[in-house]
Design an enzyme around this catalytic site. Structure first.
Site, PDB file in Angstrom:
ATOM      1  N   GLU A   1     -42.120  35.027 -40.914  1.00  0.00           N
ATOM      2  CA  GLU A   1     -42.742  36.070 -41.518  1.00  0.00           C
ATOM      3  C   GLU A   1     -44.010  35.691 -42.619  1.00  0.00           C
ATOM      4  O   GLU A   1     -43.890  34.905 -43.218  1.00  0.00           O
ATOM      5  CB  GLU A   1     -41.862  37.104 -42.071  1.00  0.00           C
ATOM      6  CG  GLU A   1     -41.020  37.604 -40.873  1.00  0.00           C
ATOM      7  CD  GLU A   1     -40.404  39.079 -41.699  1.00  0.00           C
ATOM      8  OE1 GLU A   1     -40.250  40.064 -40.853  1.00  0.00           O
ATOM      9  OE2 GLU A   1     -39.847  38.904 -42.532  1.00  0.00           O
TER      10      GLU A   1
ATOM     11  N   ASN B   1     -41.765  46.788 -50.862  1.00  0.00           N
ATOM     12  CA  ASN B   1     -41.505  45.365 -50.557  1.00  0.00           C
ATOM     13  C   ASN B   1     -42.714  44.525 -50.327  1.00  0.00           C
ATOM     14  O   ASN B   1     -43.271  44.496 -51.778  1.00  0.00           O
ATOM     15  CB  ASN B   1     -40.716  45.074 -49.243  1.00  0.00           C
ATOM     16  CG  ASN B   1     -41.220  45.790 -47.995  1.00  0.00           C
ATOM     17  OD1 ASN B   1     -41.505  46.925 -47.836  1.00  0.00           O
ATOM     18  ND2 ASN B   1     -41.662  45.101 -46.951  1.00  0.00           N
ATOM     19  N   ASP B   2     -42.999  43.783 -49.700  1.00  0.00           N
ATOM     20  CA  ASP B   2     -44.212  42.640 -49.727  1.00  0.00           C
ATOM     21  C   ASP B   2     -45.472  43.224 -50.685  1.00  0.00           C
ATOM     22  O   ASP B   2     -46.166  44.000 -50.200  1.00  0.00           O
ATOM     23  CB  ASP B   2     -44.657  42.231 -48.363  1.00  0.00           C
ATOM     24  CG  ASP B   2     -43.269  41.941 -47.421  1.00  0.00           C
ATOM     25  OD1 ASP B   2     -42.393  42.096 -47.781  1.00  0.00           O
ATOM     26  OD2 ASP B   2     -43.858  41.870 -46.249  1.00  0.00           O
TER      27      ASP B   2
ATOM     28  N   ARG C   1     -47.134  39.273 -36.602  1.00  0.00           N
ATOM     29  CA  ARG C   1     -47.563  40.339 -37.631  1.00  0.00           C
ATOM     30  C   ARG C   1     -47.978  39.248 -39.038  1.00  0.00           C
ATOM     31  O   ARG C   1     -47.974  38.353 -39.108  1.00  0.00           O
ATOM     32  CB  ARG C   1     -46.412  41.169 -38.034  1.00  0.00           C
ATOM     33  CG  ARG C   1     -45.310  40.628 -38.496  1.00  0.00           C
ATOM     34  CD  ARG C   1     -44.146  41.736 -38.756  1.00  0.00           C
ATOM     35  NE  ARG C   1     -42.830  41.166 -38.985  1.00  0.00           N
ATOM     36  CZ  ARG C   1     -41.989  41.061 -38.317  1.00  0.00           C
ATOM     37  NH1 ARG C   1     -42.183  41.426 -36.732  1.00  0.00           N
ATOM     38  NH2 ARG C   1     -40.808  40.469 -38.584  1.00  0.00           N
ATOM     39  N   ASP C   2     -48.510  40.199 -39.954  1.00  0.00           N
ATOM     40  CA  ASP C   2     -48.902  39.851 -41.403  1.00  0.00           C
ATOM     41  C   ASP C   2     -49.925  38.957 -41.450  1.00  0.00           C
ATOM     42  O   ASP C   2     -49.904  38.042 -41.798  1.00  0.00           O
ATOM     43  CB  ASP C   2     -47.458  39.134 -42.008  1.00  0.00           C
ATOM     44  CG  ASP C   2     -46.238  40.081 -41.877  1.00  0.00           C
ATOM     45  OD1 ASP C   2     -46.238  41.229 -41.694  1.00  0.00           O
ATOM     46  OD2 ASP C   2     -45.396  39.589 -41.727  1.00  0.00           O
TER      47      ASP C   2
END
Ligand code: FRU
Length: 473
Positions: free
Chosen positions: A222, A40-41, A168-169
């Protein structure tokens, strides 16, 4: 050790996946895909010591997404790639349930990678307001390939106290002699917002500001990013839980940006929200600055919790990243265009001219550039992907088994002048009017067949070569 055991398991899985590549109709030619497992990301995008680095969320042992690691590719030129060993493993007490998304800070003394350590505590918890740790981890590597150190630098108790456990992130950058970090967050009242932290030494961080809007923009933001392009500050994020309106919010989750006026550390105002991509498959984009100053963005060409699927798991992999896109700011909007490096993949050029209707057999990997001169336009690829322009609206619809559940998305474009389309083995990215709008989608044609255009205009279709990807040492 747990890490060594996992390393061996990954190696075995990768050998099995490698053996399947040659007979896989959907393995991408010029998009980064995981050799094995789920992706994913994009994470930690940067240029460090002569190479571009693309790290990514990776579940190397499970194409349907198991525990999350950091996978890694490097490239000197964004065209020749090398798969590198798994960079981060979820093996520490403070990241045991996933080394989640994060970013890179390229420094003289090493490459600093900030990420989220996800922890689910044992017990009867909802894991949103209770029971989850979202820590910031910092891994430092001198050679850019193997981490030399790894530590937890922030925990939930270090964040402001109006927040749920979902924080997060981290995206980190240097500016005015200091370091800044933006984190995505969900408040206890289910409002999505961003947190700005500051640091003098890259290790100790303190909270300085919130980035939020008065209007409701979902419960969680996000994968944030804050950057300046063409003199304009931009706040990019992937909001979850946004109410759809008009052509915005057609996917399960949104992903887009606001222009920011003022100072993100103090007083500011956010301008109008635009989505970064209006297709089915684009989420969690991250930007970085290339050595020549270009601001480049790469997104995950996927969508969390979508109903549609990717029928590649029997070949032991799933998901891919978008092609890198160069950003510019114009007319209060971001424009995204394919990076120039991709022109090196062009092989045979076939002129296309259409006055009514035209059709041709397409190469499997190809790029179509088409100037529209008419009021109406229809482009059909392999009789299963349809792009139609009528009265200021472009519709992308997919049909049949190749759609794998995808249906229809639209975008309002008052005057469609130009289309540039990149077709890979199992994806299409369409750029409208020099990147003013983009639509990305996966699709799964068993055989490449043809392109049909109905309308008026002219352009060219290029056969593209695959990128060179070195999967093994
Ligand atoms: C976005 C996201 C991030 C998180 C990561 C976990 O797709 O949910 O917020 O860090 O994926 O893989």
């Amino acid at each position: 050790m747990e890490k060594e055991r996992l390393e061996k398991e990954i190696q075995l899985m990768e050998e099995k996946a490698l053996a399947k590549i040659a007979h896989d109709p959907f393995r991408q030619g010029f998009h980064l895909t995981p050799l094995s497992g789920w992706m994913n990301d994009p994470n930690g995008l940067c240029f460090y010591k002569g190479n571009y680095h693309v790290f990514h969320q990776h579940s190397p042992l499970d194409p349907n997404r198991g525990n999350i690691f950091w996978g890694h590719f490097t490239s000197p030129d964004l065209i020749h790639w090398k798969k590198q060993p798994t960079f981060l493993y979820p093996v520490d007490s403070w990241d045991k349930d996933g080394v989640y998304s994060g970013s890179a800070l390229a420094c003289e003394d090493g490459l600093y990678l900030y990420y989220t350590g996800n922890v689910k505590h044992d017990g009867d918890y909802d894991y949103v307001y209770e029971g989850r740790g979202h820590n910031v981890g910092l891994a430092v590597t001198k050679d850019g390939i193997m981490p030399d150190s790894n530590a937890c630098i922030l925990e939930n108790c270090d964040y402001p106290n109006d927040l749920s456990c979902h924080v997060r992130d981290p995206k980190v950058w240097q500016m005015d002699g200091k370091y800044y970090m933006v984190l995505g967050a969900r408040t206890r009242q289910d409002e999505g917002k961003l947190l700005i932290f500051e640091s003098d030494d890259r290790l100790h961080w303190w909270f300085v500001n919130d980035i939020r809007t008065e209007q409701s923009m979902g419960y969680m933001w996000e994968c944030p990013d804050i950057f300046c392009v063409d003199g304009q500050w931009i706040v990019m994020t992937s909001p979850q839980g946004m109410e759809p309106h008009d052509d915005i919010g057609q996917n399960v989750y949104s992903c887009g940006y606001f222009p920011l006026y003022g100072d993100f550390r103090g007083d500011y105002e956010l301008g109008a929200y635009h989505e970064a991509d209006m297709g089915f498959d684009y989420y969690a984009p991250q930007t970085f600055e290339a050595p020549d100053g270009r601001r480049i963005v790469i997104g995950w060409m996927g969508m969390p919790d979508a109903e549609y699927i990717n029928p590649t798991t029997e070949n032991l992999w799933q998901q891919c990243l978008s092609i890198p896109r160069q950003l510019r700011f114009q007319d209060e909007k971001l424009f995204a265009t394919p990076i120039d490096e991709l022109k090196a993949l062009r092989k045979d050029e076939m002129p296309v001219s259409c006055d009514g209707a035209v059709e041709w057999n397409r190469p499997k990997l190809c790029e179509l550039v088409f100037e529209n001169h008419g009021e109406m336009l229809d482009i059909t690829i392999d009789a299963c992907v349809h792009i139609s322009y009528r009265a200021g609206k472009v519709t992308l619809s997919l049909s049949g088994p190749a759609a794998a559940g995808r249906t229809e998305r639209f975008v309002n474009i008052p005057n469609l002048e130009k289309i540039q389309m990149f077709i890979d083995a199992s994806s299409i990215e369409v750029f409208y009017n020099e990147g003013a709008y983009v639509m990305s989608t996966r699709f799964y044609p068993e055989q490449p067949s043809n392109i049909e255009i109905r309308g008026n205009g002219c352009g060219a279709c290029y056969e593209l070569m695959p990128m060179d990807i070195q999967w093994k040492e």
